[in-house]
Design an enzyme around this catalytic site. Structure first.
Site, short mmCIF file in Angstrom:
data_model
loop_
_atom_site.label_atom_id
_atom_site.label_comp_id
_atom_site.label_asym_id
_atom_site.label_seq_id
_atom_site.Cartn_x
_atom_site.Cartn_y
_atom_site.Cartn_z
N CYS A 152 0.81 -1.23 0.00
CA CYS A 152 0.00 0.00 0.00
C CYS A 152 0.84 1.28 0.00
O CYS A 152 0.52 2.26 -0.68
CB CYS A 152 -0.96 0.01 1.19
SG CYS A 152 -0.23 -0.59 2.72
N HIS A 244 -1.98 6.61 4.29
CA HIS A 244 -0.56 6.62 4.63
C HIS A 244 0.05 7.92 4.08
O HIS A 244 -0.07 8.21 2.88
CB HIS A 244 0.16 5.44 3.98
CG HIS A 244 -0.28 4.08 4.47
ND1 HIS A 244 -1.06 3.88 5.59
CD2 HIS A 244 0.01 2.84 3.98
CE1 HIS A 244 -1.26 2.58 5.76
NE2 HIS A 244 -0.63 1.93 4.80
#
Ligand code: NAP
Length: 370
Positions: A152, A244
């Site tokens: 990710c 993130h």
């Protein structure tokens, strides 16, 4: 069942990434969910009951009544399913995904199990659509193929790097601030992460370094030659739900000012935009001019149109500091960082003729060799 659509399965459908898949596929113009799988804990129960839906709203109606199956490869193929979207834990994915490939399915996986296999592309369609060609060799050897997603965090790094690649990349220093959903449904005890930062995520730094140079590498002779630059990564878990955040310091071959870098990011487009794939965001990178953006709470859902929400990486604080170009980038870890990119990769594979467009039991990969 709509026979004009391609039948797909979601493996690990009850997890955080699995639920994103179900949400993205429930009203997909080309794909139709025909099977959902999970562990023995959930199998045999209707998805609407077993999923423990965490995405807000209701479980999509088209998925709620599907009874979760253990998902044996042969049974999926017999149901006419041609694509498996995998959100399985890596240890489980290793054998199951290989078995599905042998059964002739196209597997689009989020697990790390096969990512570094030389003949498996790690696909981020805006960055390396040409690597899909690696699937050809797999079809010849196995009948089906596996296309992996990056980790990710890697997807949040690769998209800005691709936009800046024309300036020549010498060194990448990246520090990540990663959301708790990145650790999966049963990931972190609240006691450990609430109001805290944990400066360690197992194997993450190594994955970021190795995957980035594979994705931005050159495809030649059925393998990938990694890009010739170094990625130095430090990863931390922070008390954020989704998204993130990455701090980048890039040493480029030519001195690039902030304005020029900003323009390159704004202008960046890829093959999915050219082909107008259903899950492609209009712009893969959004540039925020404010001093205090991007922020997970404000920017994690970036991307237009509606079905591409969470597919754009937001960059900001682009600035020059000595020999480095600095910026922040924010990626939605379960959408662009996981399920969304897999769906986009599958759309690309369909458009490029790697998967039969028509549904039904008569279509399979062996008949439609690319
Ligand atoms: N979370 C992220 O941001 C993210 C991003 C990119 C990639 N990934 C990768 O994507 C995969 C899924 O991550 P996640 O965060 O969604 O994990 P998760 O929330 O823990 O979900 C795991 C899923 O796998 C199923 N499962 C577990 N053991 C199984 C078994 N033995 N057989 C069949 N199914 C089994 C679970 O079913 P039950 O509910 O029945 O246990 C659940 O549906 C992992 O490989 C992860 O590394 C995650």
């Amino acid at each position: 069942m709509d026979n004009s659509k391609i039948k797909v399965a979601v493996l690990g459908a009850t997890g955080l990434v699995g639920q994103r898949f179900v949400s993205l596929l429930a009203d997909h113009p080309w794909f139709e969910i025909a099977a959902l799988t999970a562990s023995a804990r959930s199998a045999g129960r209707p998805y609407g009951v077993a999923a423990g839906w965490v995405l807000g709203g209701n479980v999509p109606r088209s998925a709620a009544a599907i009874v979760i199956s253990p998902g044996a490869a042969a049974s999926l193929f017999e149901k006419g399913i041609r694509i498996a979207f995998s959100a399985l834990p890596a240890a489980v994915a290793l054998a199951i995904e290989a078995e599905l490939r042998e059964a002739g399915l196209a597997v689009f996986s989020n697990a790390s199990a096969h990512r570094m296999d030389p003949d498996v592309p790690i696909l981020i369609p805006e960055a390396n659509a040409a690597h899909l060609e690696l699937a050809r060799g797999q079809v010849e050897r196995h009948g089906g193929f596996i296309v992996a997603n990056s980790n990710c965090t890697t997807s949040g790094l690769v998209l800005p790097l691709k936009a800046l690649e024309p300036f020549g990349i010498r060194t990448v220093v990246v520090t990540s601030y990663q959301a708790i959903t990145g650790a999966g449904r049963r990931g972190l005890p609240a006691f450990d992460i609430a109001a805290n930062v944990i400066p360690h995520i197992g194997n993450e730094e190594d994955k970021l370094a190795r995957e980035t140079v594979k994705i931005l590498g050159r495809s030649a002779g059925g393998a990938i030659e990694p890009a010739p630059f170094e990625v130095n990564a430090s990863c931390a878990r922070v008390s954020v739900r989704d998204g993130h955040l990455l701090s980048l310091a890039l040493e480029l071959e030519r001195e690039v000012g902030a304005a020029e870098a900003r323009r390159a990011c704004e202008a960046f487009r890829g093959i999915p935009q050219e082909l107008m794939l259903p899950t492609a965001p209009e712009a893969p990178l959004l540039v925020r001019p404010e001093d205090d953006r991007p922020q997970p709470v404000l920017d994690v859902e970036a991307g237009r149109p509606e079905r591409a929400r969470g597919m754009a990486v937001t960059v900001g604080r682009i600035r020059r500091s000595g020999r480095f170009l600095n910026m922040f980038a924010l990626v939605h870890n379960t959408v662009r960082g996981a399920a969304g990119t897999s769906v986009l990769s599958a759309e690309l594979a369909v458009r490029k003729g790697f998967v039969a467009r028509r549904g039904g039991a008569d279509s399979n990969l062996r008949e439609t060799k690319p």
